[in-house]
Design a protein around this motif. Structure first.
Motif, mmCIF file in Angstrom:
data_model
loop_
_atom_site.group_PDB
_atom_site.id
_atom_site.type_symbol
_atom_site.label_atom_id
_atom_site.label_comp_id
_atom_site.label_asym_id
_atom_site.label_seq_id
_atom_site.Cartn_x
_atom_site.Cartn_y
_atom_site.Cartn_z
ATOM 1 N N ASN A 200 -6.435 1.373 -1.275
ATOM 2 C CA ASN A 200 -7.328 1.861 -0.228
ATOM 3 C C ASN A 200 -6.875 1.314 1.122
ATOM 4 O OD1 ASN A 200 -9.555 2.141 1.587
ATOM 5 N ND2 ASN A 200 -10.886 2.506 -0.179
ATOM 6 N N TYR B 154 0.837 -1.197 0.000
ATOM 7 C CA TYR B 154 0.000 0.000 0.000
ATOM 8 C C TYR B 154 0.877 1.255 0.000
ATOM 9 C CZ TYR B 154 -2.700 3.840 2.022
ATOM 10 O OH TYR B 154 -3.257 5.075 2.261
ATOM 11 N N THR C 66 -5.157 -1.217 14.594
ATOM 12 C CA THR C 66 -5.393 -2.548 14.025
ATOM 13 C C THR C 66 -4.114 -3.234 13.564
ATOM 14 O OG1 THR C 66 -5.758 -1.686 11.791
ATOM 15 C CG2 THR C 66 -7.669 -1.808 13.263
ATOM 16 N N ALA D 202 -8.454 1.141 3.906
ATOM 17 C CA ALA D 202 -9.497 0.335 4.543
ATOM 18 C C ALA D 202 -9.475 -1.095 4.028
ATOM 19 C CB ALA D 202 -10.869 0.970 4.305
ATOM 20 N N THR D 203 -9.245 -1.253 2.722
ATOM 21 C CA THR D 203 -9.147 -2.591 2.134
ATOM 22 C C THR D 203 -7.973 -3.351 2.736
ATOM 23 O OG1 THR D 203 -10.098 -1.783 0.062
ATOM 24 C CG2 THR D 203 -8.906 -3.878 -0.009
ATOM 25 N N THR E 277 -7.092 -8.026 9.002
ATOM 26 C CA THR E 277 -7.935 -8.546 10.091
ATOM 27 C C THR E 277 -8.530 -9.907 9.742
ATOM 28 O OG1 THR E 277 -8.480 -6.294 10.762
ATOM 29 C CG2 THR E 277 -9.936 -8.051 11.525
ATOM 30 N N GLN F 169 -6.523 -2.892 5.690
ATOM 31 C CA GLN F 169 -6.796 -3.236 7.078
ATOM 32 C C GLN F 169 -7.792 -4.375 7.202
ATOM 33 O OE1 GLN F 169 -7.897 0.434 9.027
ATOM 34 N NE2 GLN F 169 -6.100 1.497 8.245
ATOM 35 N N ALA F 170 -8.785 -4.385 6.298
ATOM 36 C CA ALA F 170 -9.758 -5.470 6.325
ATOM 37 C C ALA F 170 -9.098 -6.805 5.998
ATOM 38 C CB ALA F 170 -10.894 -5.177 5.346
#
Length: 524
Positions: A469, A447, A495, A471-472, A478, A474-475
Motif C-alpha cells: 500500500n 513497494y 512527501t 499510503a503505508t 514520514t 509514505q506514512a
C-alpha cells in the motif's frame, strides 16, 4: 579423468561470490539463515520476524555454521551446496566403479558434474543439491543394506533428506522400495533392516517436527504440511503452477497449459541434463541387470511423480540426475571397452541421433551466452558458447580424445562463471547497490517491486520491509525516516524525493527518501 573431477569441485568452490544472491528462493533462504543466526533460535525459522515454514531447517543450520566460520557473505551461504556437489561427485565415482564396472563411476561423476543444472545448483544457496545427495545415499544404501551398517547410513540420510525439504523424499524412497521389494529381498535384504532404517530416519527428523508443532500447532501444520506440500503438488503455488494458464479457458491457453504440464520436465532434462541426454535411451532400453533396472526405476519414479505435479520448478527432478548419470556412465564405459574399428564405429552410429540432440541443446546454451549485454558485462561468458558444444560432444562420444574433454570442460567452467557474473551485472547488482545507499540504521521499504528481492534483508542486515500500500509506505517514511525502493517513478508526490535510479533487465528502479518541510523535525 580424476583431475577433471577435481577441477569441477574446485570451480564450484572458487566462484561462489562471483554473483550476488538471486531471488526469490536464494534470497529467502539467506535471509532466514541470517535471522536464525541473529536470534539464536535454531528451532523456528523466521523471515521479517514471523515464522517461516516453507522448508525444514537443515539448510539454514548448515548456512549458520558456515557463516560462523567464513562470515556473512555469499561464499558462506553457498558453501553447503558446493560441498554437497563435491560429495555427490565422489560418491558416484566410488560406488559406480565398485558396482557398475571400472570406469563407469568416473564417467558418471563427470557427466553429473558437467550437467548444466548441476553447475547451477552447486552455486546456489538452496536446498536441491543437498536433497539430491541425501536421497542418492539413501537409494544406494537401500540396495546395499544387508545389516546394520548400510541400514544405519540409509536411515540417517533419509532423515536428513526429510529435514532438508520435507516428507516427499521419504515417500519417494518408500515407493522405490515397494517397486523393487522382490528383487531387494531376493538379494538378501531383510524386512527388519528396512524397519530399522525407517526408525532411524524418523528419529533423525521427527524431534524438530514435533518440537515445532508443539510450539506453533496448527500454524505449522497448515503452512508446511498443507500449503507447502499437499497444495503445492496440486498446483496451489500459483507463481509456479500451470493451473492458472489452463483455467483461462480459451483454447490457446488450455493447449499451452497442457503442453507445459506434460513436457516441462522433458525440456528441463534436455537442457539441464545435457551432458547425459545423448544416452537417455538407457531409461527405456530393456535391461536384465537388476542394479540398472533399480536405478532406472528411481529415475522414472522422480520424473513421473513431478510430471504429475501441477507446480513446476526445474530443480524438482534433479534427484534423478545421479541415477541417470550412473546408467549413462556405465553405458559409456562399456562403449569405450570396445576396440577401435567396427565396434566403435557401430557405437558412434547408434549415438548419432543422440549427438544431434546434444549439439542442439548446446547451441541453445551458446545462444544464451552470446546474448550481447551478458558477454559485454563479462567477456568470459563467450567461453560458455565455445566450451558447451565441445564438452558435450566429447562426453557424448566415448572415443573422443582426452584433450577434447579437458579443453571443453575447462572452457565450460570458465564460461559458466563469466555468464553468472554477467547475469549479476544485468539483473542483480544494480538493484542491490541502489538498496544499499540508505544508511544502515534506516528501514528500506520495498513497494511495487516484483519479485520482492528478499535477499535485500540479508544485505541490509534486516532493515527491510515490503509493503503493498503506497499510503503505508509514505506514512513509514514520514514517521521513521524510512527510504523506499520502487518501480513507480511518481511515488510519494510531495512527501518524497527521488535520490537514485537504476536499470536491471530493462526495468527501472527508483530510490526515494522522505522529504521534510521546515515545520517537520527529522526522526533520529
Amino acid at each position: 579423468m580424476r583431475w577433471l573431477l577435481w577441477l569441477c569441485v574446485l570451480a564450484a568452490l572458487i566462484d561462489l561470490r562471483a554473483f550476488g544472491l538471486t531471488d526469490l528462493d536464494e534470497g529467502f533462504y539467506a535471509s532466514v539463515a541470517w535471522a536464525m543466526r541473529q536470534s539464536g533460535d535454531w528451532r523456528t525459522p523466521t523471515f521479517l520476524g514471523e515464522p517461516w515454514f516453507e522448508k525444514p531447517p537443515l539448510l539454514y543450520w548448515l548456512m549458520v555454521g558456515s557463516m560462523r566460520a567464513f562470515g556473512e557473505n555469499e561464499f558462506a551461504l553457498r558453501l553447503p551446496s558446493a560441498l554437497m556437489y563435491a560429495l555427490t561427485i565422489l560418491l558416484l565415482a566410488w560406488w559406480g566403479n565398485r558396482r557398475l564396472g571400472q570406469g563407469a563411476g568416473s564417467w558418471a561423476a563427470l557427466l553429473f558434474a558437467l550437467a548444466p543444472l548441476s553447475l547451477i545448483l552447486a552455486r546456489l544457496a538452496i536446498t536441491d543439491m543437498s536433497l539430491a545427495f541425501f536421497l542418492t545415499v539413501a537409494v544406494i544404501a537401500l540396495w546395499e543394506a544387508r545389516g546394520l551398517g548400510w541400514s544405519l547410513i540409509g536411515g540417517v540420510a533419509l532423515g536428513l533428506a526429510f529435514l532438508t525439504k520435507g516428507p516427499f523424499g521419504l515417500g519417494l524412497v518408500g515407493l522405490l522400495y515397494v517397486w523393487n521389494a522382490r528383487t531387494l529381498h531376493a538379494r538378501g535384504l531383510r524386512f527388519r533392516w528396512v524397519l530399522f532404517a525407517l526408525g532411524v530416519a524418523l528419529l533423525t527428523a521427527l524431534p524438530w517436527y514435533v518440537g515445532v508443532y508443539l510450539q506453533h500447532g496448527a500454524a505449522f501444520f497448515n503452512e508446511f504440511v498443507v500449503k507447502q506440500n499437499l497444495l503445492r503438488f496440486a498446483g496451489g503455488d500459483t507463481a509456479h503452477s500451470v493451473l492458472p494458464l489452463i483455467q483461462r479457458g480459451d483454447v490457446g491457453s488450455v493447449l499451452a497449459g497442457v503442453a507445459l504440464y506434460l513436457l516441462f520436465y522433458v525440456v528441463v532434462l534436455w537442457l539441464g541434463g545435457l551432458s547425459m541426454v545423448g544416452g537417455v535411451r538407457v531409461l527405456w532400453t530393456r535391461e536384465d541387470d537388476p542394479l540398472r533396472l533399480y536405478l532406472r526405476r528411481w529415475a522414472w519414479l522422480v520424473f513421473g511423480l513431478f510430471t504429475l505435479s501441477f507446480t513446476k520448478l526445474p530443480a524438482y527432478i534433479f534427484p534423478m540426475f545421479p541415477a541417470l548419470a550412473l546408467l549413462v556412465g556405465a553405458r559409456v564405459a562399456q562403449a569405450r571397452l570396445a576396440s577401435a574399428g567396427d565396434s566403435a564405429q557401430h557405437e558412434w552410429q547408434m549415438r548419432r541421433a543422440g549427438t544431434l540432440v546434444v549439439l542442439l541443446g548446446a547451441a541453445v546454451w551458446a545462444g544464451v551466452a552470446l546474448y550481447r549485454p551478458l558477454w559485454e558485462g563479462a567477456p568470459w561468458a563467450v567461453a560458455l558458447a565455445l566450451g558447451m558444444p565441445l564438452a558435450m560432444l566429447a562426453l557424448n562420444r566415448p572415443v573422443a580424445p582426452p584433450w577434447m574433454r579437458g579443453v571443453g570442460a575447462l572452457a565450460l567452467l570458465i564460461g559458466w562463471n563469466g555468464a553468472l557474473t554477467g547475469y549479476d551485472r544485468l539483473a542483480l547488482r544494480p538493484v542491490r547497490e541502489l538498496a544499499l545507499k540508505p544508511p544502515p540504521y534506516r528501514t528500506l521499504i520495498v513497494y511495487r517491486v516484483n519479485p520482492g528481492y528478499p535477499s535485500l534483508q540479508f544485505y541490509r542486515r534486516g532493515a527491510y520491509m515490503p509493503v503493498s500500500n503506497p499510503a503505508t509506505a509514505q506514512a513509514q517514511m514520514t514517521q521513521t525516516g524510512a527510504y523506499c525502493l520502487t518501480t513507480d517513478p511518481d511515488f510519494g508526490g510531495e512527501t518524497a524525493i527521488r535520490i537514485g535510479q537504476a536499470q536491471a533487465m530493462g526495468r527501472a528502479f527508483y530510490l526515494f527518501a522522505p522529504k521534510y518541510t521546515q515545520s517537520q523535525q527529522k526522526p533520529p
